[in-house]
Scaffold this active site. Structure first.
Site, PDB file in Angstrom:
ATOM      1  N   ASN A  45       0.815  -1.215   0.000  1.00  0.00           N
ATOM      2  CA  ASN A  45       0.000   0.000   0.000  1.00  0.00           C
ATOM      3  C   ASN A  45       0.853   1.273   0.000  1.00  0.00           C
ATOM      4  O   ASN A  45       0.347   2.364   0.234  1.00  0.00           O
ATOM      5  CB  ASN A  45      -0.914   0.030   1.227  1.00  0.00           C
ATOM      6  CG  ASN A  45      -1.889  -1.127   1.222  1.00  0.00           C
ATOM      7  OD1 ASN A  45      -2.290  -1.618   0.169  1.00  0.00           O
ATOM      8  ND2 ASN A  45      -2.271  -1.584   2.403  1.00  0.00           N
ATOM      9  N   HIS A 122      -6.066   0.001  32.721  1.00  0.00           N
ATOM     10  CA  HIS A 122      -6.042   0.992  31.644  1.00  0.00           C
ATOM     11  C   HIS A 122      -7.214   0.791  30.687  1.00  0.00           C
ATOM     12  O   HIS A 122      -7.729  -0.316  30.516  1.00  0.00           O
ATOM     13  CB  HIS A 122      -4.719   0.870  30.874  1.00  0.00           C
ATOM     14  CG  HIS A 122      -4.484   1.963  29.896  1.00  0.00           C
ATOM     15  ND1 HIS A 122      -4.831   1.863  28.568  1.00  0.00           N
ATOM     16  CD2 HIS A 122      -3.925   3.187  30.051  1.00  0.00           C
ATOM     17  CE1 HIS A 122      -4.497   2.977  27.944  1.00  0.00           C
ATOM     18  NE2 HIS A 122      -3.941   3.798  28.818  1.00  0.00           N
ATOM     19  N   GLU A 164      -2.424  -4.564  35.571  1.00  0.00           N
ATOM     20  CA  GLU A 164      -1.165  -3.884  35.285  1.00  0.00           C
ATOM     21  C   GLU A 164      -0.165  -4.265  36.367  1.00  0.00           C
ATOM     22  O   GLU A 164      -0.551  -4.632  37.485  1.00  0.00           O
ATOM     23  CB  GLU A 164      -1.370  -2.367  35.271  1.00  0.00           C
ATOM     24  CG  GLU A 164      -2.335  -1.901  34.193  1.00  0.00           C
ATOM     25  CD  GLU A 164      -2.531  -0.388  34.184  1.00  0.00           C
ATOM     26  OE1 GLU A 164      -1.541   0.348  34.377  1.00  0.00           O
ATOM     27  OE2 GLU A 164      -3.680   0.046  33.982  1.00  0.00           O
ATOM     28  N   SER A 168      -0.288   3.302  36.463  1.00  0.00           N
ATOM     29  CA  SER A 168       0.333   4.574  36.104  1.00  0.00           C
ATOM     30  C   SER A 168      -0.296   5.790  36.766  1.00  0.00           C
ATOM     31  O   SER A 168       0.314   6.854  36.792  1.00  0.00           O
ATOM     32  CB  SER A 168       0.293   4.754  34.588  1.00  0.00           C
ATOM     33  OG  SER A 168      -1.037   4.839  34.122  1.00  0.00           O
ATOM     34  N   ASP A 193       0.039  -6.255  32.102  1.00  0.00           N
ATOM     35  CA  ASP A 193       0.513  -5.119  31.317  1.00  0.00           C
ATOM     36  C   ASP A 193       1.633  -4.443  32.098  1.00  0.00           C
ATOM     37  O   ASP A 193       1.406  -3.864  33.156  1.00  0.00           O
ATOM     38  CB  ASP A 193      -0.645  -4.141  31.076  1.00  0.00           C
ATOM     39  CG  ASP A 193      -0.266  -2.987  30.164  1.00  0.00           C
ATOM     40  OD1 ASP A 193       0.926  -2.645  30.096  1.00  0.00           O
ATOM     41  OD2 ASP A 193      -1.160  -2.413  29.525  1.00  0.00           O
ATOM     42  N   LYS A 225       7.575   4.362  25.973  1.00  0.00           N
ATOM     43  CA  LYS A 225       7.816   4.941  27.296  1.00  0.00           C
ATOM     44  C   LYS A 225       9.311   4.852  27.606  1.00  0.00           C
ATOM     45  O   LYS A 225      10.093   5.639  27.085  1.00  0.00           O
ATOM     46  CB  LYS A 225       6.938   4.234  28.316  1.00  0.00           C
ATOM     47  CG  LYS A 225       5.439   4.473  28.035  1.00  0.00           C
ATOM     48  CD  LYS A 225       4.535   3.797  29.019  1.00  0.00           C
ATOM     49  CE  LYS A 225       3.080   4.163  28.774  1.00  0.00           C
ATOM     50  NZ  LYS A 225       2.570   3.683  27.455  1.00  0.00           N
TER      51      LYS A 225
END
Length: 375
Positions: A45, A122, A164, A168, A193, A225
């Site tokens: 593409n 999250h 997690e 966070s 996570d 991150k």
């Protein structure tokens, strides 16, 4: 010692039968072979032929989904490096952490199954769980007892526990050893996570699963991150990554991660592993910041390099953030629905670039703002 289990976890063995069935119907998606030297591609593409021209080190664009023509050497190398880093058998790279969690949960669980999800997970984990159609049991934050009750209840299908490793917004940590034991005793899969822990926390920065000396059935991490690049990955057994290659819609139907970004992510993982001084500096600086803010009488949450200052009401968070901004300190006000009502906060994050002089400036600004407002 932390050992890598090469075999398929018991909670994921159901994937093998499903993949065999797909193969028998000629619906199994094989990884594409390398493109023959000198061959002409009519499946990309990259319509304006710019993917190989925008970055001298590596193509800026993959050209298409990796199942079509987007599989590049940079993807394969990044997956090898990150699987080795987290000490799991294999990894699959996604375009973003949101895409990774969406593809993982929506493809693993089905309507007959149960997903046990921490209340503060999250949004990408929440959305992936919802898309699966599974029954979702949302449990109080960090409550091992609530997870155990959910797993003990009668269920028709499989079970997945989703958390997690380092939350966070609160900078707190679940009891991963206890969760691994619970999942093993109830035949559930553990999905973790590690987006905000990898590169910074745990031995060699390998995350909090490594620190707890447990292996999740699926580990999610990001490169945008601590590793300074972009994209994300899911790591686990090879059967899991093969399943995701075939069934994770956010992978199958997305253009592959930019090869240039993949190359940058590989460099980031190597650097994070080799330059331990970076995470040591982060740990010292975060401890200094936390101690200084505590001495100012502020209400903080959690541990580590994310430092949430809990102020309560949204208008206070906005006012404090503006007060800091005009004093040269850039920090964001976090308000509902990102955090629970009544717990609006300012979320400070510490990096290896911060120096002691930076913290002194921050302390002066925080003291001025908190003192004026009675915080």
């Amino acid at each position: 010692m932390f050992h890598v289990k090469q075999e398929t976890p018991a909670a994921l063995q159901f994937l093998e039968e499903a993949l065999l069935e797909a193969r028998s119907r000629n619906l199994f998606r094989e990884r594409p072979p390398p493109r023959p030297e000198g061959s002409l591609s009519f499946c990309s593409n990259d319509y304006l032929a710019l993917a190989g021209r925008m970055c001298p080190a590596a193509p800026s664009g993959a050209g298409a989904s990796r199942l079509v023509v987007g599989e590049k050497a940079e993807h394969v190398e990044l997956e090898r490096i990150v699987a080795e880093y987290v000490r799991l058998p294999d990894a699959l790279v996604f375009a973003s952490g949101y895409a990774a969690n969406l593809g993982l949960l929506s493809s693993l669980a089905s309507p007959a199954d149960l997903i046990v999800s921490d209340r503060l997970n999250h949004a990408s984990l929440i959305d992936g769980a919802r898309l699966s159609g599974a029954r979702i049991e949302v449990v109080p934050h960090l409550s091992v007892e609530a997870i155990e009750r959910a797993l003990q209840a009668p269920r028709a299908g499989r079970a997945f526990v989703v958390t997690e490793s380092y939350f966070s917004m609160d900078a707190d940590v679940p009891d991963l050893k206890a969760l691994r034991r619970l999942c093993d005793s109830h035949g559930a899969a553990l999905i973790v996570d590690e987006a905000h822990a990898l590169g910074v926390l745990g031995p060699d920065g390998r995350g909090l699963c490594a620190q707890a000396e447990i292996q999740p059935d699926a580990l999610v991490g990001t490169f945008g991150k601590a590793f300074g690049a972009g994209g994300a990955f899911v790591a686990g057994c090879r059967l899991l990554t093969t399943w995701l290659w075939n069934r994770a819609r956010s992978f199958v139907f997305s253009t592959g991660l930019s090869p240039a970004v993949a190359a940058a992510a590989s460099a980031g993982v190597r650097t994070a592993h080799a330059e331990s001084w970076r995470r040591e500096h982060v740990a010292r600086t975060a401890s200094h910041l936390r101690n200084g803010m505590t001495q100012l009488g502020l209400r903080l949450s959690g541990v580590g390099h994310i430092v949430p200052w809990i102020v309560g009401e949204p208008h206070d968070a906005l006012r404090f953030a503006e007060g800091l901004r005009i004093r040269g300190i850039d920090v964001r006000a976090i308000r509902p629905p990102s955090v629970p009502v009544g717990s609006a906060r300012l979320r400070f994050t510490v990096t290896a670039a911060h120096q002691p002089s930076d913290l002194e400036l921050a302390f002066d600004a925080i003291a001025a703002v908190a003192g004026r407002s009675g915080g």
